[in-house]
Design a protein around this motif. Structure first.
Motif, mmCIF file in Angstrom:
data_model
loop_
_atom_site.group_PDB
_atom_site.id
_atom_site.type_symbol
_atom_site.label_atom_id
_atom_site.label_comp_id
_atom_site.label_asym_id
_atom_site.label_seq_id
_atom_site.Cartn_x
_atom_site.Cartn_y
_atom_site.Cartn_z
ATOM 1 N N GLU A 165 -6.953 1.720 -2.122
ATOM 2 C CA GLU A 165 -6.030 1.639 -0.983
ATOM 3 C C GLU A 165 -6.627 2.328 0.246
ATOM 4 N N GLY A 166 -7.324 3.440 0.013
ATOM 5 C CA GLY A 166 -8.003 4.129 1.104
ATOM 6 C C GLY A 166 -9.103 3.274 1.708
ATOM 7 N N ALA A 167 -9.860 2.597 0.850
ATOM 8 C CA ALA A 167 -10.949 1.732 1.331
ATOM 9 C C ALA A 167 -10.404 0.558 2.136
ATOM 10 N N VAL A 168 -9.307 -0.011 1.678
ATOM 11 C CA VAL A 168 -8.692 -1.135 2.391
ATOM 12 C C VAL A 168 -8.222 -0.690 3.774
ATOM 13 N N ALA A 169 -7.631 0.504 3.867
ATOM 14 C CA ALA A 169 -7.185 1.028 5.165
ATOM 15 C C ALA A 169 -8.377 1.227 6.107
ATOM 16 N N MET A 170 -9.471 1.770 5.584
ATOM 17 C CA MET A 170 -10.681 1.974 6.386
ATOM 18 C C MET A 170 -11.241 0.632 6.869
#
Length: 208
Positions: A165-170
């Motif tokens: 989820e963090g990678a998708v936000a980035m």
């Protein structure tokens, strides 16, 4: 009489020489204009080419944040073959590793070509300014390294979902704010693949 003819001849000669000089000057001017026009016609494509290579601060932040983020995902995935119980989870972990290892190399190459620092091994990085970007803490990583069997499977998926989820936000920030086309293309691929993996892990957790 002779002097008059001589004067006329001289006048004609001077006029002819002047006309020739004018023609030569005109030819030279046209030739110069032709070369100049050719040079000008190449400028837009050269400028466009430079524009395609242009990166901005968002592209740099994306690369510098995603490298340590991917490294941690690979580190997590490398625990699965020995510790996971689920064959499906082992397969998913291998898929994550195969996808993210090459991206780390690509991102590092971009930073080097831009004259920017490549995060060192073990460096946590800025994670694109996304509050850690879903990165695991040292305690969480230590706990995962000690787990095995079904407990490992559950912990791995819960942590990896947050990580993804963090990678998708980035990646979404890169698509919105970045300028470097290949980086924006990679961001799109990350959004698609990791969103699919999040959905798959949620389904697996629901079955367990």
């Amino acid at each position: 009489m002779k002097s008059t003819r001589t004067l006329i001849r001289r006048t004609v000669a001077i006029t002819t020489a002047g006309a020739a000089a004018f023609v030569l000057a005109a030819c030279g001017s046209e030739d110069t204009a032709g070369h100049g026009g050719g040079h000008t016609s190449k400028s837009p494509s050269a400028t466009a080419s430079q524009g395609e290579r242009q990166q901005n601060a968002a592209d740099v932040a994306f690369a510098q944040g995603m490298i340590p983020h991917h490294r941690q995902a690979v580190e997590m995935a490398e625990l699965a073959p020995e510790r996971a119980e689920s064959a499906e989870l082992k397969q998913l972990a291998e898929q994550i590793k195969k996808a993210q290892d090459p991206e780390i190399k690509t991102l590092s190459g971009w930073l080097a070509s831009w004259g920017e620092d490549v995060p060192a091994e073990g460096e946590m990085g800025g994670h694109g300014g996304h509050d850690g970007g879903g990165m695991m803490t040292e305690a969480e990583m230590a706990g995962l390294e000690k787990a095995s069997g079904k407990a490992f499977d559950t912990a791995f998926m819960e942590l990896m979902i947050k990580h993804h989820e963090g990678a998708v936000a980035m990646a979404k920030t890169e698509q919105a704010e970045g300028a470097y086309a290949p980086a924006k293309e990679m961001a799109g691929a990350i959004i698609t693949s990791q969103s699919d993996e999040i959905e798959r892990m949620n389904e697996m957790l629901g079955k367990s």
